[in-house]
Design a protein around this motif. Structure first.
Motif, PDB file in Angstrom:
ATOM      1  N   PHE A 118      -2.300   5.223   2.483  1.00  0.00           N
ATOM      2  CA  PHE A 118      -1.653   5.107   3.785  1.00  0.00           C
ATOM      3  C   PHE A 118      -1.058   6.444   4.207  1.00  0.00           C
ATOM      4  O   PHE A 118      -0.612   7.212   3.359  1.00  0.00           O
ATOM      5  CB  PHE A 118      -0.504   4.088   3.723  1.00  0.00           C
ATOM      6  CG  PHE A 118      -0.890   2.763   3.161  1.00  0.00           C
ATOM      7  CD1 PHE A 118      -1.454   1.783   3.975  1.00  0.00           C
ATOM      8  CD2 PHE A 118      -0.717   2.489   1.805  1.00  0.00           C
ATOM      9  CE1 PHE A 118      -1.817   0.554   3.440  1.00  0.00           C
ATOM     10  CE2 PHE A 118      -1.079   1.256   1.273  1.00  0.00           C
ATOM     11  CZ  PHE A 118      -1.638   0.284   2.085  1.00  0.00           C
ATOM     12  N   ASP A 119      -1.026   6.684   5.502  1.00  0.00           N
ATOM     13  CA  ASP A 119      -0.153   7.730   6.012  1.00  0.00           C
ATOM     14  C   ASP A 119       1.291   7.363   5.662  1.00  0.00           C
ATOM     15  O   ASP A 119       1.643   6.175   5.621  1.00  0.00           O
ATOM     16  CB  ASP A 119      -0.250   7.811   7.542  1.00  0.00           C
ATOM     17  CG  ASP A 119      -1.502   8.519   8.033  1.00  0.00           C
ATOM     18  OD1 ASP A 119      -2.234   9.107   7.215  1.00  0.00           O
ATOM     19  OD2 ASP A 119      -1.727   8.489   9.265  1.00  0.00           O
ATOM     20  N   ALA A 120       2.117   8.384   5.493  1.00  0.00           N
ATOM     21  CA  ALA A 120       3.503   8.125   5.077  1.00  0.00           C
ATOM     22  C   ALA A 120       4.265   7.267   6.080  1.00  0.00           C
ATOM     23  O   ALA A 120       5.115   6.469   5.703  1.00  0.00           O
ATOM     24  CB  ALA A 120       4.242   9.443   4.864  1.00  0.00           C
ATOM     25  N   GLY A 121       3.932   7.414   7.369  1.00  0.00           N
ATOM     26  CA  GLY A 121       4.688   6.689   8.383  1.00  0.00           C
ATOM     27  C   GLY A 121       4.180   5.292   8.660  1.00  0.00           C
ATOM     28  O   GLY A 121       4.696   4.595   9.545  1.00  0.00           O
ATOM     29  N   CYS A 122       3.199   4.852   7.882  1.00  0.00           N
ATOM     30  CA  CYS A 122       2.644   3.510   8.092  1.00  0.00           C
ATOM     31  C   CYS A 122       3.724   2.453   7.875  1.00  0.00           C
ATOM     32  O   CYS A 122       4.431   2.467   6.854  1.00  0.00           O
ATOM     33  CB  CYS A 122       1.468   3.291   7.136  1.00  0.00           C
ATOM     34  SG  CYS A 122       0.574   1.755   7.413  1.00  0.00           S
ATOM     35  N   ASN A 123       3.858   1.554   8.807  1.00  0.00           N
ATOM     36  CA  ASN A 123       4.817   0.448   8.707  1.00  0.00           C
ATOM     37  C   ASN A 123       4.498  -0.417   7.480  1.00  0.00           C
ATOM     38  O   ASN A 123       3.337  -0.762   7.242  1.00  0.00           O
ATOM     39  CB  ASN A 123       4.731  -0.373   9.996  1.00  0.00           C
ATOM     40  CG  ASN A 123       5.594  -1.618   9.967  1.00  0.00           C
ATOM     41  OD1 ASN A 123       5.249  -2.602   9.314  1.00  0.00           O
ATOM     42  ND2 ASN A 123       6.722  -1.571  10.659  1.00  0.00           N
ATOM     43  N   GLY A 124       5.519  -0.778   6.744  1.00  0.00           N
ATOM     44  CA  GLY A 124       5.325  -1.523   5.505  1.00  0.00           C
ATOM     45  C   GLY A 124       4.632  -2.855   5.704  1.00  0.00           C
ATOM     46  O   GLY A 124       3.710  -3.215   4.958  1.00  0.00           O
ATOM     47  N   LEU A 125       5.039  -3.580   6.709  1.00  0.00           N
ATOM     48  CA  LEU A 125       4.439  -4.895   6.940  1.00  0.00           C
ATOM     49  C   LEU A 125       2.987  -4.752   7.394  1.00  0.00           C
ATOM     50  O   LEU A 125       2.121  -5.526   6.980  1.00  0.00           O
ATOM     51  CB  LEU A 125       5.257  -5.674   7.980  1.00  0.00           C
ATOM     52  CG  LEU A 125       4.898  -7.152   8.142  1.00  0.00           C
ATOM     53  CD1 LEU A 125       4.982  -7.899   6.824  1.00  0.00           C
ATOM     54  CD2 LEU A 125       5.803  -7.805   9.191  1.00  0.00           C
ATOM     55  N   GLU A 126       2.732  -3.726   8.212  1.00  0.00           N
ATOM     56  CA  GLU A 126       1.344  -3.488   8.627  1.00  0.00           C
ATOM     57  C   GLU A 126       0.475  -3.092   7.428  1.00  0.00           C
ATOM     58  O   GLU A 126      -0.694  -3.492   7.341  1.00  0.00           O
ATOM     59  CB  GLU A 126       1.296  -2.423   9.728  1.00  0.00           C
ATOM     60  CG  GLU A 126       1.858  -2.952  11.046  1.00  0.00           C
ATOM     61  CD  GLU A 126       1.993  -1.880  12.135  1.00  0.00           C
ATOM     62  OE1 GLU A 126       1.365  -0.804  12.008  1.00  0.00           O
ATOM     63  OE2 GLU A 126       2.738  -2.127  13.101  1.00  0.00           O
ATOM     64  N   ALA A 127       1.038  -2.333   6.529  1.00  0.00           N
ATOM     65  CA  ALA A 127       0.305  -1.971   5.310  1.00  0.00           C
ATOM     66  C   ALA A 127      -0.013  -3.221   4.496  1.00  0.00           C
ATOM     67  O   ALA A 127      -1.146  -3.434   4.046  1.00  0.00           O
ATOM     68  CB  ALA A 127       1.124  -0.978   4.481  1.00  0.00           C
ATOM     69  N   GLU A 128       1.002  -4.068   4.322  1.00  0.00           N
ATOM     70  CA  GLU A 128       0.818  -5.302   3.557  1.00  0.00           C
ATOM     71  C   GLU A 128      -0.207  -6.209   4.251  1.00  0.00           C
ATOM     72  O   GLU A 128      -1.091  -6.778   3.596  1.00  0.00           O
ATOM     73  CB  GLU A 128       2.169  -6.012   3.399  1.00  0.00           C
ATOM     74  CG  GLU A 128       2.121  -7.381   2.739  1.00  0.00           C
ATOM     75  CD  GLU A 128       1.675  -7.384   1.278  1.00  0.00           C
ATOM     76  OE1 GLU A 128       1.880  -6.375   0.577  1.00  0.00           O
ATOM     77  OE2 GLU A 128       1.102  -8.412   0.858  1.00  0.00           O
ATOM     78  N   GLU A 129      -0.123  -6.320   5.568  1.00  0.00           N
ATOM     79  CA  GLU A 129      -1.059  -7.187   6.292  1.00  0.00           C
ATOM     80  C   GLU A 129      -2.494  -6.655   6.221  1.00  0.00           C
ATOM     81  O   GLU A 129      -3.448  -7.427   6.154  1.00  0.00           O
ATOM     82  CB  GLU A 129      -0.602  -7.347   7.747  1.00  0.00           C
ATOM     83  CG  GLU A 129       0.607  -8.283   7.847  1.00  0.00           C
ATOM     84  CD  GLU A 129       1.244  -8.335   9.233  1.00  0.00           C
ATOM     85  OE1 GLU A 129       2.097  -9.217   9.441  1.00  0.00           O
ATOM     86  OE2 GLU A 129       0.898  -7.484  10.089  1.00  0.00           O
ATOM     87  N   ALA A 130      -2.621  -5.328   6.192  1.00  0.00           N
ATOM     88  CA  ALA A 130      -3.976  -4.756   6.104  1.00  0.00           C
ATOM     89  C   ALA A 130      -4.639  -5.114   4.777  1.00  0.00           C
ATOM     90  O   ALA A 130      -5.832  -5.432   4.734  1.00  0.00           O
ATOM     91  CB  ALA A 130      -3.913  -3.235   6.273  1.00  0.00           C
ATOM     92  N   VAL A 131      -3.892  -5.065   3.701  1.00  0.00           N
ATOM     93  CA  VAL A 131      -4.500  -5.430   2.413  1.00  0.00           C
ATOM     94  C   VAL A 131      -4.604  -6.951   2.271  1.00  0.00           C
ATOM     95  O   VAL A 131      -5.514  -7.450   1.613  1.00  0.00           O
ATOM     96  CB  VAL A 131      -3.775  -4.781   1.202  1.00  0.00           C
ATOM     97  CG1 VAL A 131      -3.706  -3.268   1.365  1.00  0.00           C
ATOM     98  CG2 VAL A 131      -2.405  -5.374   0.959  1.00  0.00           C
ATOM     99  N   ALA A 132      -3.672  -7.673   2.920  1.00  0.00           N
ATOM    100  CA  ALA A 132      -3.703  -9.142   2.837  1.00  0.00           C
ATOM    101  C   ALA A 132      -4.991  -9.700   3.445  1.00  0.00           C
ATOM    102  O   ALA A 132      -5.512 -10.714   2.986  1.00  0.00           O
ATOM    103  CB  ALA A 132      -2.481  -9.738   3.544  1.00  0.00           C
TER     104      ALA A 132
END
Lengths: 469, 469
Positions: A118-132
């Motif tokens: 991820f880019d460092a500024g990626c939102n945590g929930l968006e990161a989690e949802e992308a892998v989910a």
């Protein structure tokens, strides 16, 4: 003030709109979620603003910004999504504020090797949802997940609500891409595991922007669990609850969520499920179904042996639904209340001492209306306590003094009992003058030596984390 | 040569016998277990000796030694129990060799908090046995356990045979006591977990003596498991075995031991249990009985799905009994053979490429009689490979050249396939010129910056680990 020359150099490196000196931008980036800044803001006091807000779109632009700053001797303050609560940033007009919220891509998800970048500024929930979407999970669920960034997790050594089973951020970080104060890029972490010299990822994790700017993060992932179940038990005393927690983890059971609330918090947060004069131990169990079933049976036996009565299984889902809801600071200030949470940790044999001494010393302060705590991160060697305090002041000018005194008393009572003064919110400006309790004077000197070597001009988030000698 | 003045200063600080310039002492501490030194010795070549061997009895004496060395500008070479195999020490007459084998106490065992503290020179097996008497285990079982020290484990970032379930040394270290190059003592690690700045324990772990001298270690412990069981499966191909391993760990099962042997190693080491043209996947399962039972059932299903047939449950105990037996280098040299092992790691998708390319490039060397491998440390994100090679030379003068070429080819084939060049034996002099593959040139520069700041005189184990710029 940032000179026009510097602003033009920055403009030459960034995309259109990447260099922003508008009042709106400077105002918006004056502070993060630290309650003291919200208090000052609410009281109409002035809060310093950065000289300029810059918004890189990629790592090369972060490098360019750092190089311009290094040449000009200009301080840099990195800003993720602004969920910090310990004063980790305090920009003033001499600073370039590096706003990473525009660097927010999911770079890659590797389903076979279970890693994602991820880019460092990626939102945590968006990161989690992308892998989910791929049936995977990062497994890192800080209360701030919807308002914090992946890079912020790394920079602050964050912990999530599922940490007892899945570990903290340092257990999930596969690689960190960081721009050093000289503008050079280094990617730390290459292999599933290495004995290739000191693990330099740890120089960056928890550095809170003082050693460089994290521009990208690769995290290891998990598959989503086959089964999830909840249990809850009433705890006649904190000690009985701690004993149950200890027996469960020391017998190698690892519920991702394990939280013990004291009587006050059980009553406040679990009204439908609360038993009179009892605390509450709540667990979420997750994994392969057969292992979860084995864990459920074992946990029932260990809790019972520690004198805990079974509570309602609905307490867990009740918590899951509400767990990330927090009132705004302003709502509380309007009621003349200043509120904060303080997370510390200690070995099993010292944790009751921490609880008792913190409660006693803080409650001795006249404006204090409430102190309560729960534990939420459990280890074989000990656990954390997460204190909440509420102080009432008709005159808001008195709030900051009380606030600082509560923090000081809490950290000193923790240290006196052999505990660690910072479990997972980091140090910032709030804890830095107490950091000697954890590191000792020689440890602080070592940290200063490292900082001086990596950032000889002292430009990276100056004033944060590291106390003056 | 160490001057008489320095020797007298050291004598003033240490117990009687603590300063030793006898031929016996200097000869004994010329080298560790690195095969190249054994080769040179066997060939009757000269191996440099340290100027003096000093034997501290406690941490204060280590500090005194470091201060004397710092004042005199004299290099220091720390020595644990001498099980290193990568050239981590190379003393010469300009050096003080700090022999930590006389600093070997079990300091404290805390059964409630599951931590134990040891002097750095404490023998690994003695440490394990001390906690075993209380029904506990460190859970760290390197093949060298009977001849390695607790401090050595930390300094080299060691891994043990039970790592798949219990983690590597960095997952067990609670605190490290280290004497810095300026003679100051720092204890890194105070709490069960902290977000109190960068985790400085990682500056010392894997530093191989270049950042200071580890004088004491506190490790977290486990309770001994309720149940232990073994399983074994025949692997029709390495790929099928890797797939089974991946499915098992990615489904959150964690057998402490998980080892896949290629056909050659299965045939060589598991004769009674070997199936023609098949490799062997061997596991040890341990924990609460009900969890072990669930794991056994799950593992059987996942292995079968990957095309593996069940092997004999006796293969595991067979391995357990023999696992730490290794022939001496001299036995092999007498047969004109030079032999070594090389451990690397890679993500799941790259591990077959590593195996194939290493085997092909090493077997292309004329003197090579055998290359084989097994994996023995497994992670959600990938796993290690542990290569063994055997080269035959009638003329032992040719052995070193072949040896170095095998190492170079193995590490470069690993790096070319995206792998990490050092899983757990460390870097020493053997890997340091290949370290750029893992760290990159900027990572190496960062490591040099740190080293220069912490050890400005460059006295701590000079020449080790960090390649010249």
């Amino acid at each position: 003030m940032i000179s026009d020359t510097i602003l033009r150099k920055l403009e030459a490196e960034l995309d259109a709109g990447g260099v922003d000196t508008s009042d709106a931008a400077l105002d918006e980036r004056r502070h993060d979620y630290w309650v003291l800044k919200h208090l000052r803001n609410w009281r109409g006091e002035k809060i310093e603003r950065p000289g300029v807000v810059v918004r890189p779109k990629n790592t090369a632009q972060v490098q360019a910004i750092v190089r311009v700053a290094a040449e000009g001797g200009i301080p840099l303050v990195p800003f993720g999504l602004g969920s910090g609560v310990c004063g980790g940033i305090e920009p003033d007009e001499s600073c370039i504020l590096v706003d990473l919220s525009t660097m927010n891509r999911v770079r890659e998800i590797d389903e076979t090797n279970l890693v994602a970048s991820f880019d460092a500024g990626c939102n945590g929930l968006e990161a989690e949802e992308a892998v989910a979407e791929r049936g995977l999970t990062i497994g890192h669920w800080p209360q701030s997940i919807a308002v914090s960034s992946v890079g912020g997790w790394v920079s602050t050594r964050a912990a999530g609500q599922f940490s007892t089973g899945y570990g903290n951020i340092e257990d999930m970080v596969y690689a960190i891409e960081v721009v050093l104060p000289n503008g050079e890029l280094v990617t730390l972490g290459k292999a599933p595991r290495a004995a290739a010299g000191p693990d330099l990822r740890h120089l960056v994790m928890g550095a809170e922007g003082t050693m460089g700017i994290v521009s990208g993060v690769t995290l290891s992932l998990r598959r989503q669990a086959e089964k999830r179940a909840f249990t809850a038990f009433h705890t006649p005393t904190l000690a009985a609850g701690f004993e149950a927690q200890r027996q469960i983890v020391q017998n190698e059971w690892l519920p991702p969520v394990m939280r013990q609330y004291d009587v006050r918090e059980s009553q406040r947060n679990f009204q439908p499920f609360h038993a009179d004069d009892q605390g509450l131990l709540l667990m979420m169990h997750e994994g392969p179904a057969s292992r979860v079933d084995a864990e459920l049976e074992a946990v029932e036996g260990l809790a019972s042996k520690a004198g805990l009565a079974r509570g309602s299984d609905e307490a867990g889902p009740h918590w899951m639904e509400r767990r990330n809801h927090v009132p705004t600071w302003t709502d509380l200030l309007e009621q003349n209340l200043i509120v904060d949470t303080i997370e510390v940790s200690a070995p099993w044999t010292r944790i009751e001492g921490v609880y008792d001494d913190v409660c006693e010393s803080v409650l001795a302060l006249d404006p204090i209306r409430l102190v309560s705590a729960h534990s939420s991160h459990v280890y074989r060697t000990g656990l954390n306590l997460y204190f909440t305090f509420v102080a009432l002041h008709e005159d808001s000018a008195e709030m900051e003094g009380t606030y600082r005194e509560v923090w000081r008393r809490t950290l000193e009572a923790t240290a006196k009992n052999g505990g660690g003064i910072a479990h997972h919110h980091g140090v910032g400006r709030l804890r830095k003058n107490e950091l000697h309790h954890d590191l000792g004077e020689n440890g602080l000197a070592l940290l200063r030596t490292l900082k001086g070597a990596i950032d000889p001009q002292g430009l990276m988030n100056p004033g944060n984390l590291i106390p003056d000698a």
